[in-house]
Scaffold this motif. Sequence first.
Motif, PDB file in Angstrom:
ATOM      1  N   GLN A  61       0.841  -1.195   0.000  1.00 51.36           N
ATOM      2  CA  GLN A  61       0.000   0.000   0.000  1.00 51.36           C
ATOM      3  C   GLN A  61       0.882   1.254   0.000  1.00 51.36           C
ATOM      4  OE1 GLN A  61      -1.125   1.921   3.160  1.00 51.36           O
ATOM      5  NE2 GLN A  61      -2.520   3.169   1.968  1.00 51.36           N
ATOM      6  N   ARG A  62       1.979   1.216   0.750  1.00 51.67           N
ATOM      7  CA  ARG A  62       2.889   2.369   0.796  1.00 51.67           C
ATOM      8  C   ARG A  62       3.619   2.542  -0.535  1.00 51.67           C
ATOM      9  NH1 ARG A  62       6.548   0.956   4.357  1.00 51.67           N
ATOM     10  NH2 ARG A  62       5.513  -0.870   5.199  1.00 51.67           N
ATOM     11  N   ILE A  63       3.996   1.430  -1.154  1.00 42.45           N
ATOM     12  CA  ILE A  63       4.660   1.539  -2.459  1.00 42.45           C
ATOM     13  C   ILE A  63       3.731   2.225  -3.463  1.00 42.45           C
ATOM     14  CG2 ILE A  63       5.573   0.260  -4.450  1.00 42.45           C
ATOM     15  CD1 ILE A  63       6.485  -1.928  -2.533  1.00 42.45           C
ATOM     16  N   PHE A  64       2.489   1.732  -3.538  1.00 39.85           N
ATOM     17  CA  PHE A  64       1.581   2.242  -4.580  1.00 39.85           C
ATOM     18  C   PHE A  64       1.038   3.631  -4.274  1.00 39.85           C
ATOM     19  CE2 PHE A  64       1.059  -0.856  -7.942  1.00 39.85           C
ATOM     20  CZ  PHE A  64       1.712  -1.951  -7.406  1.00 39.85           C
ATOM     21  N   SER A  65       0.751   3.909  -2.996  1.00 37.58           N
ATOM     22  CA  SER A  65       0.151   5.222  -2.759  1.00 37.58           C
ATOM     23  C   SER A  65       1.201   6.298  -2.522  1.00 37.58           C
ATOM     24  CB  SER A  65      -0.878   5.171  -1.638  1.00 37.58           C
ATOM     25  OG  SER A  65      -0.300   4.666  -0.483  1.00 37.58           O
ATOM     26  N   ASN A  66       2.335   5.964  -1.889  1.00 37.04           N
ATOM     27  CA  ASN A  66       3.338   7.004  -1.604  1.00 37.04           C
ATOM     28  C   ASN A  66       4.546   6.939  -2.533  1.00 37.04           C
ATOM     29  OD1 ASN A  66       1.619   7.140   0.573  1.00 37.04           O
ATOM     30  ND2 ASN A  66       3.070   6.278   2.039  1.00 37.04           N
ATOM     31  N   GLY A  67       4.678   5.837  -3.274  1.00 39.82           N
ATOM     32  CA  GLY A  67       5.861   5.695  -4.127  1.00 39.82           C
ATOM     33  C   GLY A  67       7.120   5.394  -3.342  1.00 39.82           C
ATOM     34  N   VAL A  68       6.935   4.831  -2.139  1.00 37.25           N
ATOM     35  CA  VAL A  68       8.092   4.549  -1.289  1.00 37.25           C
ATOM     36  C   VAL A  68       8.106   3.079  -0.880  1.00 37.25           C
ATOM     37  CG1 VAL A  68       9.209   5.055   0.928  1.00 37.25           C
ATOM     38  CG2 VAL A  68       8.151   6.899  -0.384  1.00 37.25           C
ATOM     39  N   TYR A  69       9.256   2.441  -1.113  1.00 40.24           N
ATOM     40  CA  TYR A  69       9.439   1.065  -0.638  1.00 40.24           C
ATOM     41  C   TYR A  69      10.266   1.116   0.628  1.00 40.24           C
ATOM     42  CZ  TYR A  69      11.154  -3.724  -0.362  1.00 40.24           C
ATOM     43  OH  TYR A  69      11.454  -4.989   0.078  1.00 40.24           O
ATOM     44  N   SER A  70       9.744   0.561   1.705  1.00 36.74           N
ATOM     45  CA  SER A  70      10.569   0.437   2.910  1.00 36.74           C
ATOM     46  C   SER A  70      10.115  -0.778   3.679  1.00 36.74           C
ATOM     47  CB  SER A  70      10.436   1.684   3.779  1.00 36.74           C
ATOM     48  OG  SER A  70       9.110   1.810   4.240  1.00 36.74           O
ATOM     49  N   ARG A  71      11.054  -1.370   4.370  1.00 34.01           N
ATOM     50  CA  ARG A  71      10.762  -2.605   5.075  1.00 34.01           C
ATOM     51  C   ARG A  71      10.450  -2.328   6.528  1.00 34.01           C
ATOM     52  NH1 ARG A  71      14.064  -8.140   5.564  1.00 34.01           N
ATOM     53  NH2 ARG A  71      12.185  -9.227   6.245  1.00 34.01           N
ATOM     54  N   GLU A  72       9.293  -2.815   6.988  1.00 32.79           N
ATOM     55  CA  GLU A  72       8.931  -2.635   8.394  1.00 32.79           C
ATOM     56  C   GLU A  72       8.856  -4.018   9.036  1.00 32.79           C
ATOM     57  OE1 GLU A  72       8.122   0.511   9.623  1.00 32.79           O
ATOM     58  OE2 GLU A  72       8.324   1.485   7.664  1.00 32.79           O
ATOM     59  N   LYS A  73       8.828  -4.033  10.348  1.00 27.63           N
ATOM     60  CA  LYS A  73       8.667  -5.303  11.058  1.00 27.63           C
ATOM     61  C   LYS A  73       7.303  -5.895  10.730  1.00 27.63           C
ATOM     62  CE  LYS A  73       9.554  -6.893  15.264  1.00 27.63           C
ATOM     63  NZ  LYS A  73      10.368  -8.029  14.834  1.00 27.63           N
ATOM     64  N   VAL A  74       7.261  -7.233  10.618  1.00 22.15           N
ATOM     65  CA  VAL A  74       5.984  -7.883  10.318  1.00 22.15           C
ATOM     66  C   VAL A  74       5.178  -8.038  11.605  1.00 22.15           C
ATOM     67  CG1 VAL A  74       4.938 -10.054   9.568  1.00 22.15           C
ATOM     68  CG2 VAL A  74       6.879  -9.109   8.318  1.00 22.15           C
ATOM     69  N   ILE A  75       3.898  -7.668  11.554  1.00 20.05           N
ATOM     70  CA  ILE A  75       3.062  -7.887  12.730  1.00 20.05           C
ATOM     71  C   ILE A  75       2.018  -8.967  12.444  1.00 20.05           C
ATOM     72  CG2 ILE A  75       3.378  -5.647  13.845  1.00 20.05           C
ATOM     73  CD1 ILE A  75       0.897  -4.656  12.483  1.00 20.05           C
ATOM     74  N   ASN A  76       1.583  -9.638  13.507  1.00 21.41           N
ATOM     75  CA  ASN A  76       0.593 -10.709  13.382  1.00 21.41           C
ATOM     76  C   ASN A  76      -0.795 -10.133  13.174  1.00 21.41           C
ATOM     77  OD1 ASN A  76       1.583 -13.408  13.643  1.00 21.41           O
ATOM     78  ND2 ASN A  76       2.259 -12.868  15.705  1.00 21.41           N
ATOM     79  N   CYS A  77      -1.421 -10.475  12.038  1.00 21.81           N
ATOM     80  CA  CYS A  77      -2.784  -9.992  11.792  1.00 21.81           C
ATOM     81  C   CYS A  77      -3.752 -11.165  11.642  1.00 21.81           C
ATOM     82  CB  CYS A  77      -2.821  -9.147  10.524  1.00 21.81           C
ATOM     83  SG  CYS A  77      -1.979  -7.570  10.709  1.00 21.81           S
ATOM     84  N   ALA A  78      -5.048 -10.848  11.658  1.00 22.16           N
ATOM     85  CA  ALA A  78      -6.080 -11.875  11.510  1.00 22.16           C
ATOM     86  C   ALA A  78      -5.970 -12.557  10.140  1.00 22.16           C
ATOM     87  CB  ALA A  78      -7.463 -11.247  11.678  1.00 22.16           C
ATOM     88  N   SER A  79      -5.603 -11.779   9.125  1.00 26.59           N
ATOM     89  CA  SER A  79      -5.401 -12.342   7.782  1.00 26.59           C
ATOM     90  C   SER A  79      -3.920 -12.694   7.652  1.00 26.59           C
ATOM     91  CB  SER A  79      -5.802 -11.309   6.738  1.00 26.59           C
ATOM     92  OG  SER A  79      -5.233 -10.040   7.056  1.00 26.59           O
ATOM     93  N   SER A  80      -3.525 -13.780   8.324  1.00 24.56           N
ATOM     94  CA  SER A  80      -2.096 -14.048   8.531  1.00 24.56           C
ATOM     95  C   SER A  80      -1.334 -14.427   7.271  1.00 24.56           C
ATOM     96  CB  SER A  80      -1.936 -15.142   9.588  1.00 24.56           C
ATOM     97  OG  SER A  80      -2.789 -16.229   9.281  1.00 24.56           O
ATOM     98  N   ALA A  81      -2.027 -14.916   6.243  1.00 21.42           N
ATOM     99  CA  ALA A  81      -1.310 -15.318   5.026  1.00 21.42           C
ATOM    100  C   ALA A  81      -0.746 -14.120   4.268  1.00 21.42           C
ATOM    101  CB  ALA A  81      -2.216 -16.136   4.108  1.00 21.42           C
ATOM    102  N   ILE A  82      -1.190 -12.910   4.631  1.00 26.94           N
ATOM    103  CA  ILE A  82      -0.614 -11.732   3.968  1.00 26.94           C
ATOM    104  C   ILE A  82       0.216 -10.894   4.950  1.00 26.94           C
ATOM    105  CG2 ILE A  82      -2.165 -11.612   1.994  1.00 26.94           C
ATOM    106  CD1 ILE A  82      -3.854  -9.545   3.503  1.00 26.94           C
TER     107      ILE A  82
END
Length: 484
Positions: A295-316
């Motif tokens: 979402q950040r790549i497409f909307s802001n034009g910025v690629y950056s790596r953040e820590k992965v957090i556990n979400c309900a939709s875990s496969a993504i």
Amino acid sequence: MIRYVSNKGGGTPVDFETAILTGKAPDGGLYVPTSLPKISKEQLKSWKSLNYTDLAFEILSLFIDRATISSTELRKLVDDGFATFYHPERIPFYTLTSKKDIIIQELFHGPTLSFKDVAMGFVVNLFNFFLKRRGEKMSIMVATSGDTGPAAAYASIGKETIDTWALYPEGYITEEQERQMTTIVAPNVHAVRVTNCTNGSDDLDILIADLFADESFQKKMKLSSVNSINWGRVMMQTVHYFYGYLQNVDMVGEPLNFAVPSGAFGNLCAGALAREMGLPVGKFILSNNENNCLQRIFSNGVYSREKVINCASSAIDISLPINFWRYLYFVIGQKPEKIKQWMEEAEKGTKIAFDEKTHQQFSEGFLTASISDELTLSTIQKVYATEGYLLDPHAAVAVAATQHVSDDLSGNTKTLCLATAHPSKFPDVIKKALETKDLPKQATHASLEKAKSYCQKIYECSFNDMHTTLSATMQANTAYRTKA
Ligand SMILES: *Cc1c(COP(=O)(O)O)cnc(C)c1O
């Protein structure tokens, strides 16, 4: 002759068979065809009444030379890849009764109940077909955020040319997904639980890259991968976009939107390539959870790596959307030297700010949303309460994203929301969303119930020393291959 090259520009062009069996190109890039086939409106029209497997055969034929695989053989590989699906139509649709402009594309009727089965059965069959013909054996390694591992493990049952190692990060996948890998009874399928991963399956992807870079190990084991770095996966996934389109438009030529819950961008890359090939896509709705790298790549034009957090939709839960680089290669007009530079910066963890022109080129036709767990759960709850239809957490992310961007969708265009998993793989999320202890019938599946009645067979190692322990274990297990 159809040729494949690395999107980073290294090495020499290879044939389809080499691209598939090698997985990742030797320079660390991703294989892409030298050009994409173009599909005219007339051709699209002529495909309108084809069923899913017949359409798959037509589209795959554009990427594979007859000399490599004859039509009869390709037909059989496709048919076998989908014979294990639970639904006779393979990929059925459901139109929301409360919102007629939203159609759910159910991609989860394969043997392990996720969209990964759509391409995996075919790709593993391809491996077996090529290796048998060569009289060779290989080891396949996959890291999984929950669904790739089961799909690869299941597809490998009974394939004597391959040993499959499915690596999963402890604590990041559901018990149902784990059991799909660990209760398989087949001597060539190995499930590896990895403790101490701090970034989920992204950690395992990096470790696998390390093992592939270890030349003597790689030679001895003949390693390959069926992760979505493998061209075969992306190629096969283009088919469900064409199929979804043809099944749901009134007139060929009118636009249709696609909402796609995205992690490594393999699925959406396939959609974007289908658009390059001529599919009349309205908008792509790139749907992220709180891990919003894309979402950040497409909307802001910025690629950056953040820590992965556990979400309900875990496969993504993914912060390395590797297939973005495959899409970018085509959309900026095949400039491998640029892709090489960006991919290497991304691997180092460098933040990349794309120039305005590039950003504009790759974000054309894309809308994005990052959906919170709270909204994911309430979407599951609402749709279930209104019409008794149960979304899995990933499909819910796509539906919520579609509603989030609805003002930017033109008037009467319909949106296909890709439902990438069966809700029964995520019972805890469903219970939480519906605020109940008793799962509705739609949240169960006989195959998962059956898996509960078997013991689990698991290799376990720690991420910290796994390069050594796993390589020793893999060698010991495949030692029979080198015996006279
Ligand atoms: C893998 C997966 C995705 C994401 O697909 P990508 O190709 O990695 O973007 C989405 N939903 C489910 C259920 C998955 O298993």
